[in-house]
Design a protein around this motif. Structure first.
Motif, PDB file in Angstrom:
ATOM      1  N   LEU B 110       0.804  -1.214   0.000  1.00  8.62           N
ATOM      2  CA  LEU B 110       0.000   0.000   0.000  1.00  8.62           C
ATOM      3  C   LEU B 110       0.842   1.272   0.000  1.00  8.62           C
ATOM      4  CD1 LEU B 110      -2.724  -1.049   2.567  1.00  8.62           C
ATOM      5  CD2 LEU B 110      -2.835  -1.099   0.094  1.00  8.62           C
ATOM      6  N   MET B 111       2.164   1.120  -0.072  1.00  4.01           N
ATOM      7  CA  MET B 111       3.020   2.305  -0.066  1.00  4.01           C
ATOM      8  C   MET B 111       3.684   2.466  -1.414  1.00  4.01           C
ATOM      9  SD  MET B 111       4.809   1.958   3.667  1.00  4.01           S
ATOM     10  CE  MET B 111       5.874   3.374   3.625  1.00  4.01           C
ATOM     11  N   ALA B 115       7.558   6.353  -0.876  1.00  2.06           N
ATOM     12  CA  ALA B 115       7.282   6.266   0.561  1.00  2.06           C
ATOM     13  C   ALA B 115       8.145   5.193   1.212  1.00  2.06           C
ATOM     14  CB  ALA B 115       5.803   5.963   0.779  1.00  2.06           C
ATOM     15  N   GLU B 119      11.158   6.211   3.993  1.00  2.00           N
ATOM     16  CA  GLU B 119      10.882   5.922   5.401  1.00  2.00           C
ATOM     17  C   GLU B 119      12.145   5.877   6.253  1.00  2.00           C
ATOM     18  OE1 GLU B 119       8.770   2.300   6.204  1.00  2.00           O
ATOM     19  OE2 GLU B 119       7.965   3.137   8.057  1.00  2.00           O
ATOM     20  N   PRO B 120      13.156   5.071   5.881  1.00  2.00           N
ATOM     21  CA  PRO B 120      14.349   5.059   6.735  1.00  2.00           C
ATOM     22  C   PRO B 120      15.014   6.431   6.804  1.00  2.00           C
ATOM     23  CG  PRO B 120      14.725   3.802   4.717  1.00  2.00           C
ATOM     24  CD  PRO B 120      13.278   4.141   4.749  1.00  2.00           C
ATOM     25  N   ASN B 150       6.343   7.202  -7.693  1.00  2.00           N
ATOM     26  CA  ASN B 150       4.994   7.218  -7.149  1.00  2.00           C
ATOM     27  C   ASN B 150       4.168   6.029  -7.616  1.00  2.00           C
ATOM     28  OD1 ASN B 150       4.840   7.946  -9.737  1.00  2.00           O
ATOM     29  ND2 ASN B 150       3.640   9.803  -9.429  1.00  2.00           N
ATOM     30  N   PHE B 152       3.247   1.818  -7.233  1.00  2.00           N
ATOM     31  CA  PHE B 152       3.143   0.851  -6.146  1.00  2.00           C
ATOM     32  C   PHE B 152       3.913  -0.419  -6.494  1.00  2.00           C
ATOM     33  CE2 PHE B 152       0.263   2.924  -3.332  1.00  2.00           C
ATOM     34  CZ  PHE B 152      -0.403   3.827  -4.138  1.00  2.00           C
TER      35      PHE B 152
END
Lengths: 322, 332, 304
Positions: B110-111, B115, B119-120, B150, B152
């Motif tokens: 879902l990211m 994303a 995250e890290p 962008n 998935f």
């Protein structure tokens, strides 16, 4: 055999813990004397007698001890209002309710197995869609409403034809007679309550059986049997049925719990002197001792049902037999 | 003082033990890892090879901190790995990262890729603008177009997803990557691409790799040294040439005999070794040498004493076998 | 830096200008194609709108008595769609107001149960340990005791009969279903690789739960929340039927049935219509839940 004792011991422990929770829970939210105090004309002495008898001046844990002792050895103690021993009436109520609940569950299982199996066998047929729709409706019908509707219909039927096909209240007629006539009369009284109770269970069990049966029918080992030339009926009855219905055993315990919920509702409608009515009366008079006894008995019955179904499953499933 | 110079190993594992289900009770514990010692220098690639269930993945997970070892010590960059302390582990994960085996399950469906990669970076305190630049850089580094950030995960192929996983692992510039069968789930043609990518990255960034695999042919290209595992123990460890040209342990020899030979002229020359019997269960390993139940050289001493992992006179690599030696006689 | 694999990849996708279709869009599409669920959604929407705009729709008030129009059966033309009761009150209006209460209670119960259940289930599943043990024992006990009885006891001793309080009491027992579902999902997800990767990226436990796990289990949560609504309606109407629910004068469907019971042989509409409304609401909700389950399940297993 050892397994049986282990499970039995575990159930007893759970029951014991349940009594603790029941006692302290009810004591926390309900003052046993609340209702009585609010009655006009109750004398101080009568109140004091009650306090002494139930040891209400002692700390809770001591009260628990007395209560537990009464539970085990003293017919569950006495009720609050009339000081009668609880067990005789409670056990009678239990007997009445068990007739209805067990009959409903058995009926539900039988009907569900038939419907579910046929629906799976003839998947996507009109029967399948029809029973699926019926299941959805069955989930959505309020039990008490259905009871009332059936009562209306039964009375209308009687008024139209003069035949008493089913009874709408009570457990037996006063002039039921003996032997076979008595049995027929009893059944006539039981039909409506049992039917009403079983609807929701039939709905859920039949979906379960259908899903389970579909899995089995499409499994490899059944495909092999079919390829070997075994006819469809034998496949259904011999190879598939047992595997598909076995999971149902695990659901029986929960189902009976729901049925107990249902009896609380319909016993007042059908005037059956069972656990539902007992609970209803006890709650209306805020009789905490009767309530606690009722909760203990109900939990015990549920635990027993779970135990039986666990053991039954262990016996029937060859993978578990050690 | 940081480790990782020629003198100090970057990663040092000392008698790592991991048992599952250790309880006083009746069920025997699963001895997944039974005493492993390894050393890895900066910039080096060490291959950890063995069949399914030999404990190689468990070893990797213990090193990175996803599992708690039952015994032994792991020292990374001069500092012991503190499995109980979350803060210490989080700090360590800036310098040591992990690439998972399954490209489908290792990315949150879902990211978006952006994303996932940011995250890290964000969690380590990087600002938004800087993050955006860094994510683009990472994607280019692994051969993906930053414009696809962008999208998935399900819109990418398996090989691309694995690249994303590698990019994520590289986000904070680690010194060591543990790769748990990074190409096993990919098509053979894609495997080579990803391995080439890993080699390029190693040259560019000076990374050390612990490369876990079950297929010797996969590691033959990229690994400097190779350790062979069997049932929780290392049976042989040496350089790539030592292992491939002069295997000393019967299990290594059996593994090598199954590696496909690409030159058709050379096929048929090598004797194919087929091991007898079933692999023993890690819950009940055989006494002494764990391989003895399938080994054609097994004798009494093999059942009595666990062979030590040490260099033998005839070869330079360390072997754990009572009858180590080159393949001369025909296996029975 | 050579470009490994991008050229190859362009071949196995449908072209570089593929529109980004999120999972949500795909699930929405599936739901819209589920005809029964869509029809149910429409019907339910109509019921809700009608119930909550009773003031506008009917010219009667909830308790406007008109003794000259008492005990009328339902008529299509003229004022009384559902007939009147013994005090001449328009039954259609009363049923609408009753439905409003039931729907309100059910929605609040679903919301609260979902929130509480998700929180506790996630905590129990993720952190395990004693929290989990306590939780499991608690749910086991709740299963043994009949839920309706417990609710009745709670309401009898500490209830004052407002719809909000009834909803809160119902939620205090009904959260266990969602909690079990969430816990099971969390347990299975704990070892999923992308969750472990998030931890390795430095995510705290709560971030992992909130950002990674929960979004991936929205399907079962939503489906069960939907089913909770229909359970709540049935339970609420049962409670108000036996007098342990919403207290009058706040209207409730079960209460209407109970009031009409005495005359049900002759004025069948008093009992029938409230029940039919209950059935309609529950049925549509169940169909919607079924449609949601189909739409969202495939999404969970989305692979390509």
């Amino acid at each position: 055999m050892r397994f049986v004792f282990q499970r039995l011991a575990f159930s007893l422990v759970v029951l014991f813990v349940a009594t603790i929770i029941i006692f302290f829970g009810i004591s926390a939210i309900g003052d046993p004397l609340g209702e009585i105090r609010s009655q006009p004309g109750i004398s101080q002495e009568a109140l004091q007698r009650l306090i002494d008898k139930k040891h209400l001046d002692d700390p809770l844990i001591i009260q628990y001890g007395y209560w537990l002792r009464d539970l085990l050895f003293n017919q569950f103690g006495t009720d609050l209002l009339f000081d009668r021993p609880i067990w005789p009436e409670l056990s009678r109520a239990l007997g009445t309710t068990l007739q209805v609940v067990l009959a409903a569950e058995v009926l539900a299982i039988l009907v569900a197995v038939v419907i579910g199996t046929l629906a799976a066998r003839y998947q996507y047929s009109l029967f399948d869609y029809g029973t699926t729709l019926a299941s959805f409706i069955g989930y959505a019908i309020p039990v008490f409403w259905l009871a009332l509707i059936l009562q209306i219909l039964t009375v209308n039927f009687y008024e139209a034809t003069g035949i008493r096909i089913f009874y709408i209240s009570g457990l037996s007629s006063d002039d039921a007679g003996t032997g076979f006539a008595w049995l027929v009369d009893r059944i006539q009284h039981l039909v409506l309550p049992v039917l009403v109770l079983s609807i929701a269970s039939i709905a859920s069990h039949s979906r379960y059986v259908r899903a389970s049966m579909l899995e089995v029918i499409n499994s490899d080992y059944v495909r092999t049997a079919r390829a070997k030339g075994v006819n469809e009926r034998t496949i259904l009855l011999r190879h598939s049925l047992r595997n598909a219905t076995l999971p149902l055993v695990t659901v029986i315990g929960v189902s009976i719990g729901h049925l107990f919920n249902g009896t609380i509702l319909i016993e007042t409608i059908f005037s059956m002197p069972g656990m539902g009515l007992y609970f209803f009366n006890a709650l209306n008079t805020r009789d905490t001792y009767s309530l606690m006894a009722w909760l203990v008995v109900t939990s015990a019955v549920m635990l027993l049902m779970n135990l039986i179904t666990d053991l039954l499953y262990g016996v029937l499933d060859p993978r578990i037999n050690k | 003082m940081t480790a990782g110079t020629r003198a100090e190993p970057l990663l040092k594992i000392d008698n790592l033990v991991k048992h599952y289900g250790v309880r006083g009770g009746r069920k025997p514990a699963i001895q997944a890892v039974n005493g492993i010692s390894l050393a890895l220098r900066a910039g080096e690639t060490l291959g950890l090879v063995g069949e399914s269930g030999c404990g190689k993945s468990t070893t990797g997970r213990c090193i990175i901190g996803l599992e708690q070892p039952t015994g032994g010590q792991i020292v990374f960059d001069g500092k012991p790995v503190e499995h109980g302390r979350r803060a210490a582990l989080t700090a360590m994960w800036r310098d040591m990262q992990y690439v998972f085996q399954d490209p489908f399950a290792s990315l949150n469906p879902l990211m978006t890729v952006f994303a996932i990669l940011s995250e890290p970076l964000r969690l380590s305190g990087m600002k938004a603008a800087e993050t955006q630049a860094r994510v683009a850089e990472l994607m280019r580094l692994v051969g993906l177009a930053p414009e696809h950030g962008n999208r998935f995960p399900h819109e990418f192929s398996g090989g691309q997803r694995q690249r994303i996983g590698i990019a994520r692992a590289l986000a904070l510039n680690p010194k060591l990557l543990i790769l748990d069968e990074p190409v096993s789930a990919l098509d053979v043609s894609i495997q080579a691409q990803v391995i080439n990518l890993l080699e390029d990255l190693q040259d560019q960034l000076g990374l050390a790799y612990l490369f876990i695999a079950h297929d010797l042919s996969v590691v033959s290209h990229i690994c400097d040294r190779i350790a062979v595992m069997y049932l929780g123990r290392i049976v042989e460890v040496g350089t790539r040439e030592e292992i491939f040209d002069r295997p000393q342990h019967p299990y290594t020899q059996a593994l090598l005999s199954a590696v496909p030979i690409d030159d058709p002229d050379l096929r048929g020359r090598r004797k194919r070794i087929v091991l007898q019997g079933d692999p023993p269960s890690p819950a009940n390993p055989p006494s002494g040498c764990a391989f003895r139940t399938r080994c054609w050289k097994a004798t009494d001493i093999c059942a009595q004493a666990v062979p030590a992992l040490e260099p033998k006179p005839q070869a330079r690599q360390a072997v754990a076998c009572h009858h180590a030696g080159a393949l001369t006689a025909e296996p029975a | 830096m050579t470009d490994h694999g991008v050229a190859a990849a362009a071949g196995d996708r449908e072209g570089l200008d593929v529109k980004v279709r999120s999972q949500f869009r795909l699930a929405l599409g599936r739901f819209l194609r589920h005809r029964v669920a869509m029809a149910s959604l429409v019907i339910l929407a109509v019921i809700i709108v009608v119930a909550f705009s009773a003031e506008v729709i009917t010219p009667y008030s909830f308790d406007g008595m008109n003794l000259r129009a008492a005990r009328l059966p339902p008529t299509l033309e003229g004022g009384h769609l559902f007939g009147t009761d013994k005090l001449g009150r328009d039954y259609f209006t009363r049923v609408l107001y009753g439905a409003r209460t039931s729907i309100f209670v059910a929605l609040v119960v679903a919301l609260l149960s979902t929130l509480i259940g998700t929180l506790i289930g996630a905590t129990a599943g993720y952190f395990g340990g004693w929290i989990d043990d306590v939780f499991m024992r608690f749910t086991d006990l709740v299963l043994i005791l009949p839920g309706l009885a417990l609710l009745m006891i709670l309401i009898a001793f500490i209830g004052e009969g407002s719809p909000l309080q009834i909803a809160i009491i119902l939620s205090s027992l009904m959260w266990t279903l969602i909690a079990r579902v969430v816990r099971a999902q969390i347990l299975s997800m704990r070892t999923r690789e992308f969750v472990e990767a998030a931890t390795l990226s430095g995510a705290s436990a709560w971030r992992v739960i909130w950002r990674h796990m929960l979004p991936n289990m929205l399907g079962p949560i939503i489906v069960n929340a939907t089913l909770t609504v229909s359970s709540a309606i049935l339970i609420e109407s049962a409670l108000s039927f036996i007098g342990f629910g919403v207290k009058p004068p706040t209207p409730a469907l079960g209460q209407l049935i109970s009031d009409g019971r005495g005359a049900m042989q002759t004025q069948w509409w008093l009992v029938t219509f409230p029940g039919l409304v209950i059935i309609a609401i529950c049925l549509t909700i169940n169909f919607i839940g079924d449609g949601l389950r189909d739409a969202l399940d495939a999404r969970q297993a989305q692979r390509s």
